[in-house]
Design a protein around this motif. Structure first.
Motif, PDB file in Angstrom:
ATOM      1  N   TYR A   1       4.668   6.404  -0.691  1.00 33.92           N
ATOM      2  CA  TYR A   1       5.512   7.021   0.332  1.00 33.92           C
ATOM      3  C   TYR A   1       5.288   8.535   0.372  1.00 33.92           C
ATOM      4  O   TYR A   1       6.126   9.287   0.850  1.00 33.92           O
ATOM      5  N   SER A   2       4.165   8.966  -0.128  1.00 36.22           N
ATOM      6  CA  SER A   2       3.805  10.385  -0.130  1.00 36.22           C
ATOM      7  C   SER A   2       2.761  10.645   0.950  1.00 36.22           C
ATOM      8  O   SER A   2       1.745   9.953   1.024  1.00 36.22           O
ATOM      9  N   TYR A   3       3.008  11.651   1.789  1.00 35.94           N
ATOM     10  CA  TYR A   3       2.030  11.999   2.826  1.00 35.94           C
ATOM     11  C   TYR A   3       0.710  12.415   2.195  1.00 35.94           C
ATOM     12  O   TYR A   3      -0.365  12.013   2.650  1.00 35.94           O
ATOM     13  N   GLY A   4       0.786  13.224   1.137  1.00 38.18           N
ATOM     14  CA  GLY A   4      -0.436  13.672   0.489  1.00 38.18           C
ATOM     15  C   GLY A   4      -1.244  12.527  -0.065  1.00 38.18           C
ATOM     16  O   GLY A   4      -2.471  12.453   0.126  1.00 38.18           O
ATOM     17  N   ALA A   5      -0.588  11.586  -0.769  1.00 39.73           N
ATOM     18  CA  ALA A   5      -1.293  10.449  -1.356  1.00 39.73           C
ATOM     19  C   ALA A   5      -1.946   9.594  -0.274  1.00 39.73           C
ATOM     20  O   ALA A   5      -3.113   9.196  -0.390  1.00 39.73           O
ATOM     21  N   CYS A   6      -1.213   9.307   0.787  1.00 42.13           N
ATOM     22  CA  CYS A   6      -1.761   8.472   1.864  1.00 42.13           C
ATOM     23  C   CYS A   6      -2.923   9.156   2.586  1.00 42.13           C
ATOM     24  O   CYS A   6      -3.938   8.526   2.892  1.00 42.13           O
ATOM     25  N   LEU A   7      -2.775  10.438   2.841  1.00 48.55           N
ATOM     26  CA  LEU A   7      -3.800  11.146   3.610  1.00 48.55           C
ATOM     27  C   LEU A   7      -5.049  11.418   2.784  1.00 48.55           C
ATOM     28  O   LEU A   7      -6.162  11.376   3.313  1.00 48.55           O
ATOM     29  N   GLN A   8      -4.898  11.669   1.475  1.00 47.00           N
ATOM     30  CA  GLN A   8      -6.096  11.816   0.647  1.00 47.00           C
ATOM     31  C   GLN A   8      -6.827  10.487   0.548  1.00 47.00           C
ATOM     32  O   GLN A   8      -8.057  10.456   0.495  1.00 47.00           O
TER      33      GLN A   8
ATOM     34  N   GLY B   1      11.548   9.159   9.393  1.00 43.39           N
ATOM     35  CA  GLY B   1      10.551   8.104   9.489  1.00 43.39           C
ATOM     36  C   GLY B   1       9.226   8.568  10.059  1.00 43.39           C
ATOM     37  O   GLY B   1       8.516   7.805  10.719  1.00 43.39           O
ATOM     38  N   VAL B   2       8.854   9.829   9.789  1.00 48.39           N
ATOM     39  CA  VAL B   2       7.584  10.373  10.293  1.00 48.39           C
ATOM     40  C   VAL B   2       6.414   9.662   9.609  1.00 48.39           C
ATOM     41  O   VAL B   2       6.389   9.512   8.380  1.00 48.39           O
ATOM     42  N   THR B   3       5.448   9.214  10.375  1.00 48.58           N
ATOM     43  CA  THR B   3       4.279   8.538   9.830  1.00 48.58           C
ATOM     44  C   THR B   3       3.236   9.565   9.387  1.00 48.58           C
ATOM     45  O   THR B   3       3.291  10.730   9.794  1.00 48.58           O
ATOM     46  N   PRO B   4       2.244   9.166   8.585  1.00 45.63           N
ATOM     47  CA  PRO B   4       1.159  10.093   8.241  1.00 45.63           C
ATOM     48  C   PRO B   4       0.425  10.621   9.475  1.00 45.63           C
ATOM     49  O   PRO B   4       0.017  11.787   9.508  1.00 45.63           O
ATOM     50  N   TRP B   5       0.258   9.784  10.492  1.00 45.32           N
ATOM     51  CA  TRP B   5      -0.396  10.248  11.720  1.00 45.32           C
ATOM     52  C   TRP B   5       0.436  11.357  12.377  1.00 45.32           C
ATOM     53  O   TRP B   5      -0.103  12.371  12.834  1.00 45.32           O
ATOM     54  N   GLU B   6       1.743  11.158  12.401  1.00 44.73           N
ATOM     55  CA  GLU B   6       2.649  12.132  13.024  1.00 44.73           C
ATOM     56  C   GLU B   6       2.782  13.394  12.182  1.00 44.73           C
ATOM     57  O   GLU B   6       2.950  14.491  12.724  1.00 44.73           O
ATOM     58  N   PHE B   7       2.708  13.251  10.873  1.00 44.03           N
ATOM     59  CA  PHE B   7       2.761  14.401   9.973  1.00 44.03           C
ATOM     60  C   PHE B   7       1.673  15.406  10.332  1.00 44.03           C
ATOM     61  O   PHE B   7       1.930  16.609  10.436  1.00 44.03           O
TER      62      PHE B   7
END
Length: 374
Positions: free
Chosen positions: A14-21, A271-277
């Motif tokens: 549930y981490s933006y950084g983890a998902c995006l890396q 509920g911001v998604t990684p794409w939206e982030f």
């Protein structure tokens, strides 16, 4: 014939950084001509911590944290986090089989095994130094790490040293994310590891803009100051947001997964998604953050920002990035002085271009020979 690569990392987070890396590592490997997917491995301790339930902390006898977490989840954290990340997790290419321990991974057979970025070598996240994240399983022609990290962890346990030494000697290439990790890995394992940028910085900004999606509840031409913080912030920092907002005449939008509005916040974004982030950082007029990836994307997408001190004390990688890109003046020490609202990103862009090129050359060299039937 396409060569097959499998990545193991914290892809289900549930981490933006983890998902995006994770996504960035996949994209980079694909660009190398490899048919790439994630091993759907779930470290049990990290999996338990997803969403940070009160039960998770009670099992560790951390009563205060359990109480805080129960209150936070009552404010909607888990439901908002699930809303933001569930679809992203579903879209990642993964093995059909889910794995929960290293022994199950012994059926893995591929051309390249890669352990991805993030703090995969930090026992405070995985419960212990997890052999799965040291690729101690299966069969592969090449094994490598891509910007792996220990976070703040310092290796003192002889068993950890032995595991690192025994595992990394079989790698075709070892790359790490921070100098702190490089010092330890090189000394313990006797390797000369490559200091690699975070994978999110190894992709061109155009790729991230293609990836990004506008949130449905944000207007296309919205003008806003974006707040993204990993920790509950002090009154002094909230006052700083107000100063920047007032100076620029902008409303404050905050990415947050609970219903707490906070002072000086005009709109909570739930509920911001990684794409939206990525979209929100790219389109913001200014960003206030205490996050590494909030900082990294602001630099990469050339959005003016202010970096506030991390409450966890893990400021090393943010400071390393700002030092390297000559953006140390972006640090706001909460002394009442605002950082400049206009930023010259020319030098930073050149640094990222050079580091990106060097990192991709390193990775290409490590992967060399696959097409020659090695």
């Amino acid at each position: 014939m396409n060569r097959k690569a499998l990545i193991i990392t914290y892809h289900h987070s549930y981490s933006y950084g983890a998902c995006l890396q994770a996504w960035a590592t996949w994209k980079i490997m694909e660009s190398m001509g490899l048919d790439t997917a994630f091993i759907d491995y779930r470290n049990r301790i990290e999996e338990l911590s997803l969403g940070k339930t009160a039960t998770f902390f009670l099992k560790r006898r951390q009563v205060v944290d359990a109480c805080k977490t129960a209150i936070r989840n009552a404010m909607g954290y888990r439901s908002f986090a699930l809303r933001g990340f569930k679809e992203f997790h579903r879209c990642l290419p993964k093995t059909e089989k889910r794995y929960e321990d290293r022994e199950q991974l012994n059926d893995i057979d591929c051309d390249v095994l890669a352990v991805g970025s993030d703090q995969v070598w930090n026992p405070s996240i995985s419960g212990s130094l997890d052999p799965a994240f040291l690729l101690g399983f299966g069969h592969a022609k090449k094994r490598l790490s891509v910007a792996s990290s220990m976070g703040n962890h310092v290796v003192t346990d002889p068993n950890e040293s032995s595991l690192l030494r025994g595992s990394l000697c079989s790698f075709s290439g070892v790359s790490v994310r921070e100098f702190h990790t490089k010092q330890q890995v090189d000394r313990i394992a006797g390797v000369d590891s490559y200091l690699c940028p975070d994978p999110t910085l190894m992709l061109e900004s155009a790729i991230w803009r293609d990836f990004a999606k506008k949130p449905k509840d944000v207007e296309e031409n919205a003008q806003y100051l974006l707040v993204f913080t990993l920790n509950t912030r002090s009154k002094e920092e909230e006052e700083a947001w107000r100063r920047y907002s007032k100076s620029m005449g902008l409303p404050v939008y905050r990415i947050i997964n609970n219903r707490y509005r906070g002072r000086f916040i005009d709109r909570n974004l739930h509920g911001v998604t990684p794409w939206e982030f990525v979209w929100l950082i790219d389109h913001a007029r200014f960003v206030c953050t205490d996050s590494y990836h909030g900082t990294a994307f602001s630099v990469a997408l050339q959005t003016p920002f202010a970096l506030f001190p991390s409450k966890t004390g893990n400021n090393v990688r943010m400071n390393e990035l700002l030092e390297e890109t000559k953006l140390r003046d972006r640090s706001d020490n909460l002394d009442g002085e605002m950082v400049a609202q206009v930023v010259d990103f020319h030098f930073a862009a050149e640094v990222l271009r050079k580091r990106r090129s060097e990192a991709l050359e390193w990775l290409s060299a490590v992967l060399g020979g696959l097409n020659d039937g090695e």
